[in-house]
Design an enzyme around this catalytic site. Sequence first.
Site, mmCIF file in Angstrom:
data_model
loop_
_atom_site.group_PDB
_atom_site.id
_atom_site.type_symbol
_atom_site.label_atom_id
_atom_site.label_comp_id
_atom_site.label_asym_id
_atom_site.label_seq_id
_atom_site.Cartn_x
_atom_site.Cartn_y
_atom_site.Cartn_z
ATOM 1 N N GLU A 157 0.829 -1.209 0.000
ATOM 2 C CA GLU A 157 0.000 0.000 0.000
ATOM 3 C C GLU A 157 0.870 1.268 0.000
ATOM 4 O O GLU A 157 0.510 2.258 -0.619
ATOM 5 C CB GLU A 157 -0.886 -0.035 1.256
ATOM 6 C CG GLU A 157 -1.788 1.168 1.479
ATOM 7 C CD GLU A 157 -2.956 1.238 0.495
ATOM 8 O OE1 GLU A 157 -3.160 0.301 -0.283
ATOM 9 O OE2 GLU A 157 -3.649 2.281 0.505
ATOM 10 N N THR A 198 -11.868 7.067 -13.405
ATOM 11 C CA THR A 198 -10.827 6.664 -12.457
ATOM 12 C C THR A 198 -11.060 5.259 -11.897
ATOM 13 O O THR A 198 -10.191 4.699 -11.249
ATOM 14 C CB THR A 198 -10.688 7.702 -11.314
ATOM 15 O OG1 THR A 198 -9.521 7.402 -10.566
ATOM 16 C CG2 THR A 198 -11.909 7.693 -10.406
HETATM 17 C C1 DMJ Z 1 -10.189 3.241 -7.082
HETATM 18 O O1 DMJ Z 1 -11.431 3.187 -6.508
HETATM 19 C C2 DMJ Z 1 -10.042 4.440 -7.954
HETATM 20 O O2 DMJ Z 1 -9.014 4.195 -8.848
HETATM 21 C C3 DMJ Z 1 -9.805 5.698 -7.172
HETATM 22 O O3 DMJ Z 1 -9.550 6.816 -7.981
HETATM 23 C C4 DMJ Z 1 -8.688 5.575 -6.192
HETATM 24 N N1 DMJ Z 1 -8.239 4.259 -6.043
HETATM 25 C C5 DMJ Z 1 -9.151 3.182 -5.995
HETATM 26 C C6 DMJ Z 1 -8.419 1.865 -6.047
HETATM 27 O O4 DMJ Z 1 -7.165 1.908 -5.519
#
Ligand code: DMJ
Length: 753
Positions: free
Chosen positions: A618, A740
């Site tokens: 992490e 994202t």
């Molecule tokens: C996801 O839910 C998306 O990529 C978000 O922007 C941040 N990171 C998590 C996964 O790590």
Amino acid sequence: MGASRLPVPPLLVYLFLVGITWLVILLSEEESQPFVVDESERKALHRALDVVDAAASELKISSNLHPARLAKCDYEQDVDFAEEGILHSEMSDQESCCEACNSDPRCVASVLSSVGDEPPRACWMKYAASRRVHKAGVVACLPFRSQTIKEALPLPIEQRAKKTAKGELCEFRRDTDVAPGPGETMFEIESTQERCCAACVADPSCSIAVLSSLADDPSLACWLKPQTEPVVYKGGVVACVPEKRSAESVVAAKKILHSKPSSSGEYALSESSDAGLGAEELARRRRRIRDAVKHCWDGYKARAWGHDSVMPISGRGVSSGFNAAVTLVDSLDTLKLVGLDAEFNEGRDYVASDEFARKLQGLGGSTSIFETTIRILGGLLGAYTVSQDKIFVDRARMLGEKIRDRISDQGLVPPTFGASVRSGCMSLAHAGTTQLEMAYLAHLTGDASFLKAFKFYDTIKSKPNLDGLYPQCVGATSGKLTLGAEADSFYEYLLKLWLMRNPSAAAGARSDGEEKLDEWLWRAFDAAADGVDSKLATKSASGRLFLDDLNWRGGTSGGFSKISTMEHLSCFVGGWLALGSTHQADEARAKRHLSLADEIAHTCWSMYEAQPTRIGPERVKKHELDLSATDTREYILRPEAAETWWYMFRVRQDANPTESFDHYRDWGWKAFEAIDARLRVGFGHASLRDVRKAETSSKGDVLDRMESFWIAETLKYFYLLQDDKADGGLLPLDKYVFNTEAHPFTTITKSRR
Ligand code: DMJ
């Protein structure tokens, strides 16, 4: 045991048939006995197997357990195996423990610990089980499949040749395969070397028989091939050549056993073996990843349907975060992409149900607006992109209206549906991560009110920043500057919204206001990319490039200090820079950004490679890849490293189609294999407490948690990395923009503002 609950007559019929079948098989395996199977015997054998299957499905009606699985379990009292195992679940029972082993193709045996063990009655999955030990109170379960696994283990060298009844010599070649060709047939699934070879002897058109490996899909399948070329090396496969048909090419396979295998462990013998990964290998990798998606979906469906997620170890359904079936919605476009159409349709029907509509209406209170936007709204929109099914737009509109109504006039987004925009620090990521979803929704519905989300850009453009980097709290004049948590996707969306609005195609059709927005988006992205380069990128003592965070004291003249922390989350920056570099007019800048992206991709690979589990943590602190300085060694199935490897592969391959960039693919593949091997459990993939711990030795080493982004993002990027389409892949970057959460949206050529 579950068997006692079965009705007696079908069970007896079934056991009798199993006995007869095994007698046939055992007789055929005796060294002194002929193991040749002629055409009529083969048919008889198939008939017998058909009857067994029919009996098994008859049993299904009167049993709670899957009859085939039940019948294929062989329990042994007071038997344990000395090999390390993976803790599957606590407080288990014989049947569930055996069933768990049966549903994991790599499991050779499972063991239920005794009542006195710590933890008691725990189910352990064993991926090797050759060291049998006596342990009172323990019950071992050997799935029926283990018999064939034992037979498929590499043969000792002296057993490589066997005589058939007709005096023909059957030669086995370990790790030797023949690439698929016309006329080949599959003899049977769950075969053995001897049965497969005998089938080839009995078939005059067969030149070579190949027993697929345990890792293949289907595993241990027997293929009869008329052709003997091209011969390829493939670990775990066994080829059998009846003597009279033995071909020179098979002899040639021996030679390469001494050569160095490719990084994937397999390579073709042919001249083209250096030209990158072959179509067959890529297809094999995609099959494995598809199987992982299916495994997780099946676990969710069986144990948590309609809930937010399944706890992958205990199989419990949980709905604490959203109560809106988040795993289901987040998974849809991945299911479609990997070819699991039936599963996609099941999910689609749930989305169309009144129950799901009620769940969307009920969203509120402490549910995160940010997560709802990227996972649920994004998931619905991505499902529409890959299916063009209007139900997803209807549902997305319902949810989009709810989210739109919580956005303030300054474009700020409260942390939850129940919170107010006025309280405390307003997250940069929250306010800056609705625009892509809202723009796509406005485009699909024709409703410009969703573009209210763009107001945030008017707010942020006048706020203090250092080289294009803004503090995590919107409007703060100092604070943490990072491309990690609370900031990441704000930067991501500057570029992606610009891309989605496709300015080059629509430039002539825009009003001044629109041109200004697009210009600002690009400038803001470009400035932040430079800021990453000049302020955050830092070389470690060992020469690796890390992305540090900054503690900014405000102002532009040197008022900051570095914090040597790099989160897994920040690994996305490599993909973001690579994607942006393809649109840079200035070639030198494009090159600089791409090379920075590549260094980040390498560092993120090092984070994986440096761990005994080969799984990335992490967070890394002080640039220490041995994690001696970090405050967490967890891995919660995050996608960002795979995301960057995929963008790097796609961008560089598109620009240089004749060169090979397979190292990115191999990184993704190795990471997938490591995660699958360490974390695959009964109902999905678990999370890991400590990426430096390769074996599970106590409760809590493996976490009973599977975030929905595992299927939505991580497995999707792993799969896309192994795509072999020459025309730019399944979701080409000039036609799709990913939100994202890795949900694909199409670019918009017509402005709707
Ligand atoms: C996801 O839910 C998306 O990529 C978000 O922007 C941040 N990171 C998590 C996964 O790590």
